[in-house]
Motif scaffolding. Structure first.
Motif, PDB file in Angstrom:
ATOM      1  N   LYS A 292       2.496  25.497  34.434  1.00 60.45           N
ATOM      2  CA  LYS A 292       1.596  25.039  33.679  1.00 60.45           C
ATOM      3  C   LYS A 292       1.562  23.425  33.692  1.00 60.45           C
TER       4      LYS A 292
ATOM      5  N   TYR B  15       3.413  21.533  35.768  1.00 61.09           N
ATOM      6  CA  TYR B  15       3.139  20.882  37.026  1.00 61.09           C
ATOM      7  C   TYR B  15       1.627  20.587  37.209  1.00 61.09           C
ATOM      8  N   PHE B  16       0.834  21.767  37.147  1.00 56.14           N
ATOM      9  CA  PHE B  16      -0.640  21.649  37.204  1.00 56.14           C
ATOM     10  C   PHE B  16      -1.530  20.911  36.502  1.00 56.14           C
TER      11      PHE B  16
ATOM     12  N   TYR C 214      -0.627  17.550  38.255  1.00 51.57           N
ATOM     13  CA  TYR C 214      -1.363  17.636  39.749  1.00 51.57           C
ATOM     14  C   TYR C 214      -2.214  18.759  39.837  1.00 51.57           C
ATOM     15  N   PRO C 215      -3.334  18.599  39.230  1.00 51.41           N
ATOM     16  CA  PRO C 215      -4.465  19.641  39.343  1.00 51.41           C
ATOM     17  C   PRO C 215      -5.042  19.721  40.655  1.00 51.41           C
TER      18      PRO C 215
ATOM     19  N   ASP D 200      -3.256  20.195  43.440  1.00 50.48           N
ATOM     20  CA  ASP D 200      -2.486  21.053  44.044  1.00 50.48           C
ATOM     21  C   ASP D 200      -2.838  22.539  43.701  1.00 50.48           C
ATOM     22  N   LYS D 201      -3.397  22.952  42.844  1.00 44.93           N
ATOM     23  CA  LYS D 201      -4.009  24.235  42.631  1.00 44.93           C
ATOM     24  C   LYS D 201      -4.488  25.048  43.565  1.00 44.93           C
TER      25      LYS D 201
ATOM     26  N   LYS E  34      -4.174  27.278  36.654  1.00 45.22           N
ATOM     27  CA  LYS E  34      -3.929  27.979  37.665  1.00 45.22           C
ATOM     28  C   LYS E  34      -4.251  29.410  37.807  1.00 45.22           C
TER      29      LYS E  34
END
Length: 361
Positions: free
Chosen positions: A80, A82-83, A86-87, A89-90, A144
């Motif tokens: 969570k 991470y996204f 870096y949204p 990358d979802k 995600k």
């Protein structure tokens, strides 16, 4: 060795075949399944995750219980964060999450740790565990999506038909997109494919030069026949074949491997000899031992999609490069000869896990 210019891919199995994963992927377990004092710091974990993704590794393998009993959802929380950072990358990541065990119920994982890992057979409890995953990922609030969900261990208390129908009903409720299975034997897998109407997207089992039981169990053959990718976990023997683990003292406090037979004091020194043999081949070929293991698995069958784990971005890049390596016939023969002479000491995990019937269910 020769290499190709990009990471090969393969489609998910059955009804999910319109979506693809990469041949080489990333396991996230080691980032958080340890004592909290040894959690990988976010900046280091994020660098590893992004390095793997940028190298073409599309699938990330996470777990609802990939954390200590005091923080069972540590792995999901990491994903969570991470996204959140870096949204963008979802959509690049196919996220697979193991679950299917009661985390916070009486006698569950949070209370009893590994002893509380019994597969859930009640649909309402299982639904709650899936909602917990979605809540941690923020799936219903722009976070995600749960692309692949898999029961970590297949239940023995109910029939294959009952279990699969329960999983499919929860999938159809929209709690996850595709169903994966883990630690199943050949007969269970055949029945699951039939009951699910060819709805099994992937199968996750242990496979490496150190552990090839998936072949004798019939899992590899059935997956080949039905074009179902195998997520090969522990593809470098839980780190033993990389050469980085030279003694039990190299394992941090709380590491699950300290309780596994292959890493026991009486077996470790023998088992490390396989790593020494593979390291000799790697040094002669100008590659790492991990790359040799991974390349060998990829050539063993076209349906293998290894999910090696690492805490370091540099190793994530090295592992991804194995997806471009082709071993020649001489190299393959060398490895096969080594494996024909080597006999591992100690079974998979430990005696309790083997006697519980949770492996190759």
């Amino acid at each position: 060795m020769t290499s190709s210019s990009s990471m090969p891919t393969l489609p998910l199995g059955g009804s999910a075949s319109s979506e693809h994963i990469s041949r080489m992927n990333l396991g996230l377990m080691g980032l958080t399944w340890t004592d909290p004092s040894h959690f990988t710091p976010d900046d280091e974990a994020f660098a590893t995750m992004r390095a793997s993704l940028d190298a073409g590794c599309r699938l990330w393998d996470a777990g609802q219980f990939y954390g200590p009993s005091v923080d069972p959802h540590a792995n999901l929380k990491l994903v969570k964060r991470y996204f959140d950072k870096y949204p963008e990358d979802k959509e690049r990541v196919v996220l697979c999450v193991k679950g299917g065990v009661d985390i916070f119920g009486k006698g569950g994982y949070a209370e009893k740790s590994m002893a509380g890992m019994a597969p859930v057979t009640n649909v309402d409890t299982l639904r709650e565990t899936l909602k917990q995953i979605r809540a941690e990922l923020g799936s219903d609030k722009g976070g995600k999506e749960l692309d692949l969900w898999e029961p970590a261990r297949f239940p023995k208390a109910i029939s294959v038909e009952e279990a699969i129908k329960m999983y499919i009903s929860l999938r159809d409720e929209g709690l996850f997109k595709h169903l994966s299975l883990s630690e199943v034997g050949g007969e269970t897998l055949k029945k699951a494919i039939e009951v699910s109407n060819n709805g099994i997207a992937t199968v996750e089992v242990e496979y490496s030069p150190f552990c090839m039981e998936a072949e004798s169990q019939g899992v590899v053959r059935i997956c080949e026949e039905n074009k179902i990718p195998i997520l090969a976990y522990s593809p470098v023997g839980k780190g033993l074949l990389t050469g980085s683990v030279r003694s039990r003292d190299d394992l941090p406090k709380g590491d699950p491997r300290l309780h596994q037979d292959s890493f026991s004091p009486e077996n470790f020194d023998h088992n490390i000899t396989l790593a020494d043999s593979i390291n000799r081949i790697a040094s002669e070929r100008g590659a790492t031992a991990a790359q040799i293991c991974l390349a060998w698995i990829l050539q063993r069958s076209p349906i293998f999609a290894p999910i090696p784990g690492t805490r370091k971005a540099a190793y994530a890049k090295e592992n991804a490069e194995a997806g471009k390596i082709t071993l020649d016939s001489k190299e393959v023969k060398q490895i096969d000869e080594i494996l024909s002479q080597f006999k591992r000491k100690g079974g998979r995990y430990n005696e309790h896990a083997r006697n519980s019937g949770s492996l190759w269910a």
